[in-house]
Design a protein around this motif. Structure first.
Motif, PDB file in Angstrom:
ATOM      1  N   UNK A  68      33.218  62.910  25.921  1.00 32.17           N
ATOM      2  CA  UNK A  68      33.285  61.273  25.756  1.00 32.17           C
ATOM      3  C   UNK A  68      33.052  60.606  24.435  1.00 32.17           C
ATOM      4  N   UNK A  69      33.213  59.739  24.392  1.00 33.38           N
ATOM      5  CA  UNK A  69      33.358  58.286  22.956  1.00 33.38           C
ATOM      6  C   UNK A  69      32.502  59.521  22.160  1.00 33.38           C
ATOM      7  N   UNK A  70      33.134  59.307  20.849  1.00 30.27           N
ATOM      8  CA  UNK A  70      32.412  59.985  19.039  1.00 30.27           C
ATOM      9  C   UNK A  70      32.916  60.636  19.871  1.00 30.27           C
ATOM     10  N   UNK A  71      32.323  61.673  18.213  1.00 33.99           N
ATOM     11  CA  UNK A  71      33.196  63.069  17.565  1.00 33.99           C
ATOM     12  C   UNK A  71      32.837  63.986  18.693  1.00 33.99           C
ATOM     13  N   UNK A  72      34.447  64.708  18.460  1.00 33.48           N
ATOM     14  CA  UNK A  72      34.692  65.551  19.673  1.00 33.48           C
ATOM     15  C   UNK A  72      34.973  66.481  18.572  1.00 33.48           C
ATOM     16  N   UNK A  73      34.248  68.397  19.662  1.00 36.42           N
ATOM     17  CA  UNK A  73      34.901  69.054  18.205  1.00 36.42           C
ATOM     18  C   UNK A  73      36.587  69.541  19.000  1.00 36.42           C
ATOM     19  N   UNK A  74      36.859  69.190  20.425  1.00 42.02           N
ATOM     20  CA  UNK A  74      38.263  69.193  20.786  1.00 42.02           C
ATOM     21  C   UNK A  74      39.636  67.939  20.080  1.00 42.02           C
TER      22      UNK A  74
END
Length: 380
Positions: free
Chosen positions: A53-59
């Motif tokens: 999803x939009x925003x910070x992403x660990x991936x």
């Protein structure tokens, strides 16, 4: 943290090296941690999931797309998932893709059931047609149990159920997996299915809305206060690496000759000392972060949907039959979590290296982040 890892941890590297593993939901929080760990163990990982999803992403923060065979697919659609996995044949499937939040399930119950129940059927139907398949690990939740809010931890033989759409959908996921196990995976020459249930998982890289740790971290980074609901609710808190170590151990067992002996449901929860109320966990995160941590208030709107006050897990079966055991205290889990988020906020470290270093430390191989490049320590 113990000086020596439990015996099952030592077998993981030899088991997974060269194995082909499909992880659904690899763009999510737990899926990213698991995929990174599997790559560390030498597995050939294919991930199928929706875009993060939009925003910070660990991936994205650990650069996982460059490490695994990254594919976009929607488990709610048999046709779409078939397209994403058309030529794929693997040794092990770990099914993690899910709608994983209670409150959004009230807002969109149909999608929650479509993802968690129908989506599981889609994945298992595709998996049963993979010639090389040896095992499937279906990840559900501690909330799959019919929660009577009694003081005793839930065992794998307790009744399934759910008062909210999310919990009920996870009970449905268990039933779907059981039906596929008995219908398609019960023969001597078939693969084997296990389901795994964990507690309230914490750790760096979780950016989901409406979860305790991410909500506090977002407020801290924004310099605002945060209001936390249900401060007296009791949950089985554990670092993400704890249940993942159990999922890997079950995956290992399913791929062995006696895999049928492990084709059942398994709890992977923390020690009883980690069955704690929300407020102490929030305060411990504040303390672990130190100066600048968000101020915390506690409150609840009158229209808040129902959430269980008390939920704990009994993991004695996994301890006795697998030799699995929780390794981190609650304080250690929170310290590791704060360390991850602080490094991400400061931009002082490569987040892939830091995450791998935390995996290595958990496995009993302490490795500083500047030693990781070009090496593959194993959990042994």
């Amino acid at each position: 943290m113990p000086d020596n890892p439990p015996v099952p941890m030592k077998a993981l590297a030899g088991c997974f090296s060269g194995k082909r593993v499909l992880v659904t939901g690899h763009t999510g929080f737990k899926g990213s941690w698991l995929s990174l760990w599997l790559d560390r163990l030498g597995a050939e990982v294919t991930g199928v999931a929706l875009e993060p999803p939009p925003g910070p992403s660990m991936f994205e923060m650990v650069g996982l797309s460059s490490m695994v065979d990254h594919r976009i697919g929607d488990i709610r659609s048999a046709e779409d998932f078939e397209r994403a996995t058309a030529e794929l044949d693997v040794d092990l499937v770990i099914h993690m893709a899910a709608q994983s939040l209670v409150r959004p399930s009230y807002e969109n119950p149909v999608d929650t059931f479509a993802t968690n129940a129908t989506g599981t059927a889609v994945v298992l139907d595709r998996a049963r047609r993979m010639p090389s398949l040896k095992g499937v690990v279906v990840v559900t939740s501690d909330k799959c149990y019919e929660n009577h809010e009694w003081e005793w931890p839930y065992r794998e033989t307790d009744q399934l159920g759910g008062a909210d759409p999310y919990s009920a959908s996870k009970g449905c996921t268990e039933i779907v997996a059981s039906s596929f196990r008995r219908s398609y995976f019960a023969g001597d020459d078939t693969a084997h299915i296990a389901t795994v249930r964990a507690g309230n998982v914490i750790g760096g890289g979780d950016w989901a809305v409406d979860r305790l740790i991410p909500d506090i971290i977002r407020a801290t980074l924004a310099g605002t206060a945060v209001t936390i609901r249900n401060p007296a609710s009791v949950r089985p808190w554990q670092h993400v690496l704890e249940p993942l170590s159990g999922y890997l151990e079950i995956g290992r067992r399913l791929m062995e000759e006696d895999g049928a002996d492990f084709a059942e449901a398994w709890n992977f929860g923390p020690s009883p000392s980690a069955f704690q109320e929300v407020e102490p966990i929030a305060r411990k995160l504040q303390a672990a972060w130190g100066p600048g941590a968000a101020q915390i208030a506690f409150g609840k709107r009158p229209d808040e949907p129902h959430e269980a006050r008390l939920l704990t897990l009994d993991s004695s079966k996994a301890m006795q039959r697998l030799g699995w055991t929780p390794r981190l205290t609650t304080d250690e889990a929170i310290t590791m979590t704060a360390e991850w988020y602080r490094a991400a906020a400061e931009g002082s470290l490569d987040m892939r290296e830091l995450t791998l270093a935390q995996i290595d430390r958990f496995c009993g191989n302490p490795t500083s982040t500047n030693q990781l490049e070009g090496k593959r320590p194993v959990c042994a």
